[in-house]
Design a protein around this motif. Structure first.
Motif, PDB file in Angstrom:
ATOM      1  N   CYS A  38      37.169  25.948  27.906  1.00 22.70           N
ATOM      2  CA  CYS A  38      37.666  27.321  27.806  1.00 22.70           C
ATOM      3  C   CYS A  38      38.950  27.462  28.608  1.00 22.70           C
ATOM      4  O   CYS A  38      38.923  27.452  29.842  1.00 22.70           O
ATOM      5  CB  CYS A  38      36.610  28.307  28.310  1.00 22.70           C
ATOM      6  SG  CYS A  38      37.173  30.033  28.294  1.00 22.70           S
ATOM      7  N   ARG A  67      40.701  29.920  29.159  1.00 24.78           N
ATOM      8  CA  ARG A  67      40.783  31.165  29.920  1.00 24.78           C
ATOM      9  C   ARG A  67      40.023  31.084  31.235  1.00 24.78           C
ATOM     10  O   ARG A  67      40.259  31.876  32.132  1.00 24.78           O
ATOM     11  CB  ARG A  67      40.222  32.325  29.087  1.00 24.78           C
ATOM     12  CG  ARG A  67      41.010  32.633  27.843  1.00 24.78           C
ATOM     13  CD  ARG A  67      42.415  33.082  28.152  1.00 24.78           C
ATOM     14  NE  ARG A  67      42.436  34.299  28.956  1.00 24.78           N
ATOM     15  CZ  ARG A  67      43.460  34.692  29.705  1.00 24.78           C
ATOM     16  NH1 ARG A  67      44.543  33.945  29.777  1.00 24.78           N
ATOM     17  NH2 ARG A  67      43.406  35.805  30.385  1.00 24.78           N
ATOM     18  N   CYS A  68      39.113  30.123  31.354  1.00 25.17           N
ATOM     19  CA  CYS A  68      38.278  30.022  32.557  1.00 25.17           C
ATOM     20  C   CYS A  68      38.562  28.779  33.389  1.00 25.17           C
ATOM     21  O   CYS A  68      38.334  28.781  34.586  1.00 25.17           O
ATOM     22  CB  CYS A  68      36.797  30.032  32.170  1.00 25.17           C
ATOM     23  SG  CYS A  68      36.248  31.571  31.413  1.00 25.17           S
ATOM     24  N   GLY A 102      44.247  26.247  31.146  1.00 26.40           N
ATOM     25  CA  GLY A 102      45.226  27.331  31.205  1.00 26.40           C
ATOM     26  C   GLY A 102      45.863  27.725  29.891  1.00 26.40           C
ATOM     27  O   GLY A 102      46.355  28.841  29.748  1.00 26.40           O
ATOM     28  N   TYR A 103      45.874  26.823  28.906  1.00 29.92           N
ATOM     29  CA  TYR A 103      46.510  27.071  27.610  1.00 29.92           C
ATOM     30  C   TYR A 103      45.743  26.260  26.590  1.00 29.92           C
ATOM     31  O   TYR A 103      45.258  25.162  26.906  1.00 29.92           O
ATOM     32  CB  TYR A 103      47.979  26.633  27.659  1.00 29.92           C
ATOM     33  CG  TYR A 103      48.825  27.101  26.501  1.00 29.92           C
ATOM     34  CD1 TYR A 103      49.314  28.399  26.464  1.00 29.92           C
ATOM     35  CD2 TYR A 103      49.138  26.242  25.450  1.00 29.92           C
ATOM     36  CE1 TYR A 103      50.106  28.844  25.408  1.00 29.92           C
ATOM     37  CE2 TYR A 103      49.928  26.678  24.391  1.00 29.92           C
ATOM     38  CZ  TYR A 103      50.406  27.980  24.380  1.00 29.92           C
ATOM     39  OH  TYR A 103      51.181  28.407  23.330  1.00 29.92           O
ATOM     40  N   TYR A 132      43.982  27.370  17.422  1.00 26.34           N
ATOM     41  CA  TYR A 132      43.538  28.671  17.929  1.00 26.34           C
ATOM     42  C   TYR A 132      44.139  29.803  17.093  1.00 26.34           C
ATOM     43  O   TYR A 132      43.447  30.764  16.746  1.00 26.34           O
ATOM     44  CB  TYR A 132      43.934  28.855  19.398  1.00 26.34           C
ATOM     45  CG  TYR A 132      43.564  30.234  19.897  1.00 26.34           C
ATOM     46  CD1 TYR A 132      42.261  30.527  20.274  1.00 26.34           C
ATOM     47  CD2 TYR A 132      44.507  31.265  19.939  1.00 26.34           C
ATOM     48  CE1 TYR A 132      41.897  31.809  20.684  1.00 26.34           C
ATOM     49  CE2 TYR A 132      44.155  32.542  20.342  1.00 26.34           C
ATOM     50  CZ  TYR A 132      42.849  32.804  20.716  1.00 26.34           C
ATOM     51  OH  TYR A 132      42.493  34.075  21.107  1.00 26.34           O
ATOM     52  N   HIS A 189      31.448  30.889  26.002  1.00 27.98           N
ATOM     53  CA  HIS A 189      32.832  31.281  26.262  1.00 27.98           C
ATOM     54  C   HIS A 189      33.601  31.764  25.039  1.00 27.98           C
ATOM     55  O   HIS A 189      34.804  32.014  25.135  1.00 27.98           O
ATOM     56  CB  HIS A 189      33.576  30.123  26.947  1.00 27.98           C
ATOM     57  CG  HIS A 189      33.109  29.886  28.348  1.00 27.98           C
ATOM     58  ND1 HIS A 189      33.753  30.388  29.444  1.00 27.98           N
ATOM     59  CD2 HIS A 189      32.017  29.228  28.815  1.00 27.98           C
ATOM     60  CE1 HIS A 189      33.100  30.039  30.533  1.00 27.98           C
ATOM     61  NE2 HIS A 189      32.041  29.336  30.181  1.00 27.98           N
ATOM     62  N   CYS A 208      35.473  34.967  25.701  1.00 33.43           N
ATOM     63  CA  CYS A 208      36.699  34.811  26.494  1.00 33.43           C
ATOM     64  C   CYS A 208      37.907  34.615  25.590  1.00 33.43           C
ATOM     65  O   CYS A 208      39.010  35.090  25.891  1.00 33.43           O
ATOM     66  CB  CYS A 208      36.585  33.609  27.438  1.00 33.43           C
ATOM     67  SG  CYS A 208      35.168  33.609  28.542  1.00 33.43           S
ATOM     68  N   LEU A 209      37.694  33.889  24.486  1.00 30.26           N
ATOM     69  CA  LEU A 209      38.799  33.510  23.612  1.00 30.26           C
ATOM     70  C   LEU A 209      39.023  34.496  22.472  1.00 30.26           C
ATOM     71  O   LEU A 209      40.064  34.463  21.826  1.00 30.26           O
ATOM     72  CB  LEU A 209      38.534  32.114  23.032  1.00 30.26           C
ATOM     73  CG  LEU A 209      38.273  30.997  24.059  1.00 30.26           C
ATOM     74  CD1 LEU A 209      38.103  29.668  23.350  1.00 30.26           C
ATOM     75  CD2 LEU A 209      39.390  30.930  25.084  1.00 30.26           C
ATOM     76  N   CYS A 219      45.880  40.586  23.312  1.00 26.58           N
ATOM     77  CA  CYS A 219      46.209  40.444  24.731  1.00 26.58           C
ATOM     78  C   CYS A 219      47.584  39.789  24.841  1.00 26.58           C
ATOM     79  O   CYS A 219      48.055  39.134  23.904  1.00 26.58           O
ATOM     80  CB  CYS A 219      45.163  39.578  25.433  1.00 26.58           C
ATOM     81  SG  CYS A 219      43.498  40.273  25.429  1.00 26.58           S
ATOM     82  N   TRP A 223      48.475  37.154  26.462  1.00 22.61           N
ATOM     83  CA  TRP A 223      48.422  35.696  26.320  1.00 22.61           C
ATOM     84  C   TRP A 223      48.228  35.291  24.860  1.00 22.61           C
ATOM     85  O   TRP A 223      48.748  34.269  24.419  1.00 22.61           O
ATOM     86  CB  TRP A 223      47.327  35.096  27.208  1.00 22.61           C
ATOM     87  CG  TRP A 223      45.942  35.598  26.971  1.00 22.61           C
ATOM     88  CD1 TRP A 223      45.315  36.631  27.601  1.00 22.61           C
ATOM     89  CD2 TRP A 223      44.977  35.071  26.030  1.00 22.61           C
ATOM     90  NE1 TRP A 223      44.030  36.787  27.122  1.00 22.61           N
ATOM     91  CE2 TRP A 223      43.792  35.844  26.169  1.00 22.61           C
ATOM     92  CE3 TRP A 223      45.003  34.026  25.113  1.00 22.61           C
ATOM     93  CZ2 TRP A 223      42.653  35.599  25.407  1.00 22.61           C
ATOM     94  CZ3 TRP A 223      43.861  33.782  24.345  1.00 22.61           C
ATOM     95  CH2 TRP A 223      42.712  34.566  24.503  1.00 22.61           C
ATOM     96  N   GLN A 224      47.504  36.120  24.085  1.00 23.99           N
ATOM     97  CA  GLN A 224      47.358  35.836  22.656  1.00 23.99           C
ATOM     98  C   GLN A 224      48.687  36.024  21.931  1.00 23.99           C
ATOM     99  O   GLN A 224      49.054  35.230  21.064  1.00 23.99           O
ATOM    100  CB  GLN A 224      46.308  36.752  22.044  1.00 23.99           C
ATOM    101  CG  GLN A 224      44.881  36.457  22.448  1.00 23.99           C
ATOM    102  CD  GLN A 224      43.914  37.438  21.821  1.00 23.99           C
ATOM    103  OE1 GLN A 224      44.028  38.650  22.022  1.00 23.99           O
ATOM    104  NE2 GLN A 224      42.953  36.931  21.068  1.00 23.99           N
TER     105      GLN A 224
END
Length: 242
Positions: free
Chosen positions: A46, A48-49, A54-55, A62, A128, A131-132, A149, A151-152
């Motif tokens: 994940c 995000r966790c 981190g990416y 994705y 998770h 989270c995504l 979001c 980051w998305q």
């Protein structure tokens, strides 16, 4: 924790203890005797966790999976473990394989294919997934707000073609349009995208604009891409479902 952060940058135990005004044995206990537990399973994947990721390792996958989810996907969070389901019509056999591969590339260790009437539910359990896919929530998508979001948005800005591929593979199609002008019949291809959510429709329009693809709304819930150069561009990024 600051002590572990200093250790990660190369400081020894004594230097960390002095910098933080802590006993040597306390810092040793934190950093050596009880190291940070390692993430395992889907938690380690994940982005995000996990601070080590981190990416997304495959941002294109994705982007494609998010498009599929916004079209024909559903994230169940009421079960003991969240379940991501994406429904793929039987008419598009390759779509099941593409969806399966995207789930595995993004997070899933295992993917199931559940036969339904007229379709296959491609599904994966994973703690998770929420989270995504932060767009999940109670009720139908068109009855609630769907907002990306930050980051998305950064990921999709870099891969708009894959996002559009997911959207069109779920709620879109490529058809042959037939018109008659002055008694002469013409046939030309065009893409159609239909979705009841104004927010999801807006995301489709935004991604098309990023690629410079001309579009128009032929109905309240229906978008059309018909210009020759625009269709050619989508053929490169989207293509047929099978």
């Amino acid at each position: 924790m600051r002590a572990r952060a200093l250790r990660a940058r190369g400081s020894d135990i004594r230097s960390v203890a002095r910098a933080l005004s802590l006993p040597y044995t306390t810092v040793w206990h934190w950093c050596v005797d009880r190291p940070e537990p390692r993430m395992t399973g889907t938690a380690a994947r994940c982005f995000r966790c996990s601070p080590d990721v981190g990416y997304p390792t495959d941002p294109a996958a994705y982007s494609y999976l998010l498009g599929l989810y916004l079209g024909d996907g559903h994230l169940v969070t009421t079960d003991r473990v969240p379940v991501l389901r994406i429904y793929c019509a039987d008419a598009w056999a390759d779509l099941v394989d593409l969806c399966d591969a995207a789930m595995k590339a993004v997070l899933a260790n295992k993917v199931q294919r559940i036969r339904k009437k007229g379709c296959v539910a491609v599904q994966s359990t994973g703690t998770h997934w929420p989270c995504l896919l932060p767009q999940h929530g109670p009720g139908k998508k068109h009855e609630r707000s769907i907002v990306l979001c930050d980051w998305q948005r950064r990921i999709l800005t870099a891969h708009p073609g894959y996002f559009l591929r997911g959207l069109f593979h779920s709620d879109g199609c490529r058809v042959s349009n037939r018109v008659t002008v002055r008694g002469k019949a013409y046939v030309y291809p065009r893409y159609m995208f239909v979705n009841e959510s104004a927010d999801i429709m807006g995301l489709c329009q935004w991604a098309l604009d990023l690629l410079g693809v001309a579009w128009r709304m032929n109905r309240r819930n229906s978008l059309s891409v018909a210009r020759r150069e625009a269709v050619t561009t989508l053929d490169r990024h989207v293509g047929p479902k099978s």
